[in-house]
Design an enzyme around this catalytic site. Structure first.
Site, PDB file in Angstrom:
ATOM      1  N   SER A 192      -7.818   0.922  -1.770  1.00  0.00           N
ATOM      2  CA  SER A 192      -7.673   2.045  -1.109  1.00  0.00           C
ATOM      3  C   SER A 192      -6.331   2.075  -0.273  1.00  0.00           C
ATOM      4  O   SER A 192      -6.083   1.348   0.143  1.00  0.00           O
ATOM      5  CB  SER A 192      -8.776   2.623  -0.348  1.00  0.00           C
ATOM      6  OG  SER A 192      -8.885   1.870   0.724  1.00  0.00           O
ATOM      7  N   ASP A 193      -5.306   3.344  -0.370  1.00  0.00           N
ATOM      8  CA  ASP A 193      -4.486   3.527   0.610  1.00  0.00           C
ATOM      9  C   ASP A 193      -5.364   3.522   2.011  1.00  0.00           C
ATOM     10  O   ASP A 193      -6.395   3.729   2.152  1.00  0.00           O
ATOM     11  CB  ASP A 193      -3.723   4.782   0.451  1.00  0.00           C
ATOM     12  CG  ASP A 193      -2.412   4.745   1.175  1.00  0.00           C
ATOM     13  OD1 ASP A 193      -2.138   3.863   2.206  1.00  0.00           O
ATOM     14  OD2 ASP A 193      -1.549   5.322   0.960  1.00  0.00           O
ATOM     15  N   TRP A 194      -4.507   3.310   3.205  1.00  0.00           N
ATOM     16  CA  TRP A 194      -5.368   3.042   4.515  1.00  0.00           C
ATOM     17  C   TRP A 194      -5.802   4.328   4.972  1.00  0.00           C
ATOM     18  O   TRP A 194      -5.460   5.288   5.360  1.00  0.00           O
ATOM     19  CB  TRP A 194      -4.242   2.643   5.335  1.00  0.00           C
ATOM     20  CG  TRP A 194      -4.100   1.134   5.432  1.00  0.00           C
ATOM     21  CD1 TRP A 194      -4.058   0.258   6.784  1.00  0.00           C
ATOM     22  CD2 TRP A 194      -3.856   0.095   4.407  1.00  0.00           C
ATOM     23  NE1 TRP A 194      -3.947  -0.975   6.373  1.00  0.00           N
ATOM     24  CE2 TRP A 194      -3.647  -1.199   5.064  1.00  0.00           C
ATOM     25  CE3 TRP A 194      -3.768   0.364   3.088  1.00  0.00           C
ATOM     26  CZ2 TRP A 194      -3.857  -2.227   4.060  1.00  0.00           C
ATOM     27  CZ3 TRP A 194      -3.427  -0.742   2.289  1.00  0.00           C
ATOM     28  CH2 TRP A 194      -3.566  -1.976   2.792  1.00  0.00           C
TER      29      TRP A 194
ATOM     30  N   ASN B 188       1.063   3.329   5.593  1.00  0.00           N
ATOM     31  CA  ASN B 188       0.921   4.089   4.452  1.00  0.00           C
ATOM     32  C   ASN B 188       0.155   5.291   4.905  1.00  0.00           C
ATOM     33  O   ASN B 188      -0.571   5.696   4.326  1.00  0.00           O
ATOM     34  CB  ASN B 188      -0.021   3.474   3.671  1.00  0.00           C
ATOM     35  CG  ASN B 188       0.870   2.463   2.679  1.00  0.00           C
ATOM     36  OD1 ASN B 188       1.770   2.722   2.027  1.00  0.00           O
ATOM     37  ND2 ASN B 188       0.504   1.183   2.786  1.00  0.00           N
TER      38      ASN B 188
ATOM     39  N   ALA C 185      -7.787   5.956   2.991  1.00  0.00           N
ATOM     40  CA  ALA C 185      -7.821   7.167   1.940  1.00  0.00           C
ATOM     41  C   ALA C 185      -9.309   6.988   0.951  1.00  0.00           C
ATOM     42  O   ALA C 185      -9.561   7.838   0.637  1.00  0.00           O
ATOM     43  CB  ALA C 185      -6.834   6.671   0.627  1.00  0.00           C
TER      44      ALA C 185
END
Ligand SMILES: *[C@@H]1O[C@H](CO)[C@@H](O)[C@H](O)[C@H]1NC(C)=O
Ligand SMILES: *[C@@H]1O[C@H](CO)[C@@H](O)[C@H](O)[C@H]1NC(C)=O
Ligand SMILES: *[C@@H]1O[C@H](CO)[C@@H](O)[C@H](O)[C@H]1NC(C)=O
Ligand SMILES: *[C@@H]1O[C@H](CO)[C@@H](O)[C@H](O)[C@H]1NC(C)=O
Ligand SMILES: *[C@@H]1O[C@H](CO)[C@@H](O)[C@H](O)[C@H]1NC(C)=O
Ligand SMILES: *[C@@H]1O[C@H](CO)[C@@H](O)[C@H](O)[C@H]1NC(C)=O
Ligand SMILES: *[C@@H]1O[C@H](CO)[C@@H](O)[C@H](O)[C@H]1NC(C)=O
Ligand SMILES: *[C@@H]1O[C@H](CO)[C@@H](O)[C@H](O)[C@H]1NC(C)=O
Ligand SMILES: *[C@@H]1O[C@H](CO)[C@@H](O)[C@H](O)[C@H]1NC(C)=O
Length: 893
Positions: free
Chosen positions: A318-320, A16, A322
């Site tokens: 969270s996105d990785w 991601n 983010a």
């Protein structure tokens, strides 16, 4: 053994996200709204003007683009069917210590455990580390798994049932590998621009179609006992500049998607509302900024819209990488930090130790931490993880049977890949969806279906054959070699096999005694010309690929640079067609490609769009080409005649400032843009032919007696806390003799002095927390909220429209009648999709198409009252076979 692990780690360095080397390593302890990684809080930003000169477009973006602060973070209350899960979660969370709670909220680091993300665990209470795993179309980084058709193909089926079945099958595979959270489905990107690299992971640029298929996919995944993660929330519409950039690109922040309030509700949030209503257990916030505040610490987007208005009861992860700040993100509504470290393998975290400290120093109230943990544990119970969890039995970072439990630390050597075959009979549904998603675009004089007794069948194009390096020859499917059955990036799975069109068509032809030749070299012009001239039928395979920005192919940094075919596809088609007046073109693509010239070539007798069908690609296609399956797919996007017809395009060049992406087109994307400017598309949204014909008649509407819309009023309860937290900092230091895995994120302190333990030079310097963020007293409910998915009355059915669809041909077929509504206002799109159903109809048979129109379906978002309203303009419902073929209409009075 070691070297193979190292190699894989490099090849597999992203989930991601971009590789760690290309993303900033921000450091901040800032707590303000929209605080950026260098610690400077952004002011709330207002964008007063819109660039477009089209009055309809300007008016479509009705409200100013702001991201005002919204605190406190709403606490989950177990409403909307979450009661039982909340009761169980609260009982478990009430037994947890501060350290144990922090463990559940924070990942242990990139490649710290075997899944792409793992949280800490609570061994004392038997609560295992959660395994979060890609992807939206299957399991990434594992063997003996299925490679399902991509989301865009599910959209092309227009079948709720197939979305549900695929979701259930994917969920079962994740479950049986030991995964707790499947990182899918996708509604962000929605597909604002066809060039967007990851559009294919989601469904369609139409929010209604995407919403319905999101909901079914969520239900499917969760029915198998796995938590779905609906992503990426929100405005994640392009790959370029989605993350903070470092030298040599200039030290700039991620782009800001500047989206006005009405467009946010009517277009981009719409499918997330469906996912929340369907009970999605988690939602992933995205890398980009929204109205100049990072999505994972944007209190307006998370606290107000998602948890307040949409009443989301699950958790936000969270996105990785983010997450860019600790206290800010906690107060703005983030619940889980992934993969836990500040950036990959720093050994440091915005949460972990820092979250323990932030609770102890009072900047994050206990109720907020308790709410994070309750949401996570509630989602776990909600889908039945207590019944379905099996041990994690695969390793994302190695294909070897034995390897390290903690890859980055090279610790814990043992059995890591148990090679559990989780595929069941999923090949069958994959083949069915593949065939059902084929869209027949052109079919002159019944060129299709083929009889199979053609004397010489020619198959031409690299897209027909295998990748010489094998179906998984490029990590993360990061090349476009051989037939295209999946885009690239983290939204992928490993192929268990890939049936190429060449194999399937050859098998078919040989079984009927024909002769068959294929050429995979697109540039072997002389041989191609000769073969095409001899062939009874020449099938040309062409493609266009895209993916995630951490991989670049032929200069395409995730996003496509153009909408034309790759590897000389257009000239390949004209070369073949110049010698063969029965040329059939098959397109495998991630979305729209320009086909105007191919459509107009008289020697091209048929065009088929097959999208990204997954492992059974060739079989699914042959089922349609040879008439075993009558095609019923419809385009889930517009194929415009020119790129510029779409109106909105991507930002490809980095400005000397934070990239600002102005959504000045408002709701006018895809067919809504094309309709508003009266452009003629090559093939319109919703279009697709069949081997039979259908007629439409007898439209009727029933109005239902439902009460008026009442805004939700009243107060929430006060924020609950579970258990008491002891404030003696010495109780939180690493237990003596504790073995720390290298670079692993823990909840413990390395000193009883909080400032020392934080290892943060800016500790305590960021001033007051945002006003209201500590307040756990009862809060006013949001008028447009009240339950998961928003105010329940928005889902009331106001009208039911019916129509008769008759199969007027001689063979059975499937048709997707579509219902569009004109909302009637001067600033509304000409029409918006508000109903569809895939129907199976026997020759001569008539069936009734029924579409329920809900209150939300005919409402507009009113920014001033912060609620949905039904305008006074006349509303018309249209029914037909595509967005341009709408023979029936009726007033909604
Ligand atoms: C946007 O905000 C500005 C400044 O507050 C205001 O003058 C303007 O009228 C607003 N525009 C719209 C369309 O609401
Ligand atoms: C936190 O999680 C880690 C990793 O699973 C585990 O080693 C540790 O014991 C946990 N700590 C507590 C207090 O449960
Ligand atoms: C705590 O967070 C700050 C940034 O806010 C970071 O600089 C520091 O390294 C973190 N500390 C730990 C122990 O992870
Ligand atoms: C612990 O400290 C925090 C922050 O100073 C405070 O809000 C809280 O009331 C204290 N808790 C106890 C049990 O003393
Ligand atoms: C694979 O594709 C890449 C570009 O995506 C290309 O450079 C390479 O030559 C191809 N290899 C083969 C064996 O086709
Ligand atoms: C569009 O991009 C593809 C992939 O990079 C490339 O093969 C093709 O030549 C490009 N088309 C044009 C017209 O430049
Ligand atoms: C169509 O095919 C015939 C051969 O069958 C050829 O003579 C003619 O030039 C072709 N037309 C085009 C437009 O390629
Ligand atoms: C196509 O070409 C074949 C021979 O190449 C010819 O017999 C046939 O009439 C042509 N069909 C059309 C429709 O032009
Ligand atoms: C509280 O702890 C957090 C996490 O280490 C830190 O960022 C923040 O600056 C601290 N605030 C105060 C007021 O000490």
């Amino acid at each position: 053994m070691r070297s193979s692990i190292a190699l894989l780690s490099i090849a597999a360095v992203a989930v991601n996200c971009q590789s760690s080397s290309s993303s900033a390593a921000p450091s901040t302890s800032a707590v303000g709204e929209g605080a950026n990684p260098s610690g400077v809080p952004y002011p709330d930003t207002v964008y007063p003007g819109f660039a477009s000169t089209n009055p309809q477009v300007i008016a479509g973006a009705k409200a100013n683009q702001t991201s005002p602060p919204y605190y406190p973070a709403p606490w989950g209350d177990g409403s909307g069917g979450w009661d039982a899960a909340y009761t169980k979660a609260r009982a478990l969370v009430g037994q947890m210590t501060l350290l144990e709670k922090v463990n559940v909220t924070t990942g242990v680091s990139w490649e710290g455990e075997r899944c792409v993300g793992n949280t800490g665990s609570v061994p004392r209470l038997g609560f295992r580390s959660l395994c979060n795993q890609d992807s939206p179309l299957g399991i990434r980084f594992a063997d003996l798994v299925s490679a399902f058709p991509a989301g865009i193909n599910v959209a092309a089926t227009w079948s709720r049932g197939m979305a549900l079945q695929r979701g259930a099958a994917m969920g079962a595979e994740h479950r049986d590998k030991g995964v707790d959270v499947q990182l899918g489905p996708v509604a962000g990107p929605l597909g604002r621009s066809p060039e967007g690299g990851r559009n294919w992971e989601g469904f369609s640029p139409d929010p209604y179609l995407t919403g319905k298929l999101m909901a079914e996919t969520v239900r499917g995944i969760q029915s198998s006992g796995v938590i779905a993660c609906s992503k990426h929330y929100i405005g994640n519409e392009q790959e370029h500049f989605r993350q903070p950039q470092q030298a040599p690109f200039g030290n700039v922040q991620a782009y800001s998607s500047n989206i006005d309030d009405a467009t946010m509700h009517e277009t981009y949030m719409w499918p997330f509302a469906e996912a929340v209503r369907a009970g999605t257990g988690s939602i992933m916030c995205s890398y980009n900024q929204v109205n100049n505040s990072y999505a994972c610490q944007n209190s307006y987007m998370l606290n107000y819209l998602l948890k307040g208005e949409l009443g989301f009861q699950g958790f936000i992860m969270s996105d990785w990488q983010a997450q860019l700040a600790g206290v800010s993100s906690a107060l703005a509504g983030l619940d889980q930090s992934m993969p836990g470290d500040t950036s990959f393998d720093t050994g440091l975290s915005y949460w972990g130790t820092n979250l323990t400290i932030a609770v102890l120093n009072g900047t994050v109230p206990q109720w907020r931490l308790d709410d994070m943990v309750t949401r996570i544990v509630a989602a776990w119970y909600y889908v039945g993880r207590d019944k379905y969890q099996v041990p994690i039995n695969f390793d994302s970072w190695s294909t070897d049977t034995y390897g390290y439990q903690h890859t980055v630390a090279e610790e814990g050597y043992g059995l890591v890949n148990e090679r559990v075959d989780v595929r069941g009979n999923h090949a069958q549904i994959i083949r069915e969806i593949g065939a059902a998603s084929v869209v027949l675009l052109k079919n002159t004089n019944n060129a299709l279906p083929l009889k199979g007794n053609e004397k010489l069948t020619a198959v031409i194009g690299q897209d027909a054959g295998p990748n010489p390096d094998g179906p998984n020859g490029c990590s993360n499917r990061g090349c476009d070699n051989g037939t295209l059955a999946m885009g690239w990036g983290s939204g992928t799975a490993e192929f268990p096999y890939l049936v190429t069109p060449d194999t399937a068509i050859q098998n078919q032809v040989l079984s009927q005694g024909g002769s068959y030749e294929s050429i995979f070299d697109n540039y072997a012009t002389q041989q191609i010309t000769t073969l095409a001239g001899r062939a009874s039928v020449a099938m040309v395979f062409v493609n266009a690929d895209s993916g995630e920005g951490f991989i670049e192919i032929d200069g395409n940094q995730g996003d496509r640079n153009n909408l034309t075919l790759w590897y000389g596809g257009d000239s390949l088609v004209s070369t073949v067609a110049a010698s063969c007046n029965n040329t059939i073109v098959v397109v495998h693509s991630v979305g729209a490609v320009i086909l105007e010239a191919i459509k107009n070539n008289p020697n091209v007798t048929a065009i088929v769009w097959a999208g990204l069908p997954g492992q059974e690609s060739g079989n699914s296609l042959a089922d349609v080409l040879y008439g075993r399956v009558n095609p019923g797919g419809k385009l889930p996007f517009t194929i415009a005649a020119n790129r510029s017809d779409y109106g909105s395009d991507l930002l490809y060049t980095l400005p000397n400032e934070i990239p600002q992406i102005q959504y000045t087109e408002g709701n006018f994307i895809d067919y809504r843009a094309i309709d508003s400017t009266n452009k003629t598309p090559t093939y319109e949204f919703g279009y697709g032919l069949s081997y039979t014909t259908f007629s439409y008649s007898n439209i009727a509407v029933t109005k239902h007696q439902v009460g008026p819309y009442t805004p939700t009023t009243g107060q929430t309860s006060a924020a609950p806390t579970f258990g008491t937290i002891d404030n003696n900092t010495a109780d939180y230091v690493f237990p003596s003799g504790f073995h720390q895995v290298k670079l692993y994120i823990y909840p413990y302190l390395n000193s009883s002095d909080l400032k020392t333990a934080s290892q943060d030079p800016h500790y305590g310097t960021s001033g007051a927390t945002p006003p209201g963020s500590q307040d756990g007293s009862p809060q006013s409910k949001v008028a447009a909220g009240g339950a998961p998915g928003g105010n329940p009355q928005l889902w009331d059915v106001l009208y039911t429209v019916t129509a008769t669809i008759t199969n007027t041909g001689s063979i059975a077929g499937e048709e997707v009648p579509q219902l569009y509504v004109s909302l009637g206002g001067p600033h509304d799109p000409v029409k918006v999709l508000r109903g569809f159903e895939r129907l199976s109809i026997q020759p001569g048979q008539s069936v009734t198409f029924t579409a329920d129109i809900m209150r939300r379906d005919i409402s507009n978002w009113d920014s001033a009252s912060q609620n949905w309203v039904i305008s006074n303009y006349n509303k018309t419902a249209y029914v037909g076979s595509s967005s341009k073929k709408l023979p029936l209409s009726v007033q909604l009075a």
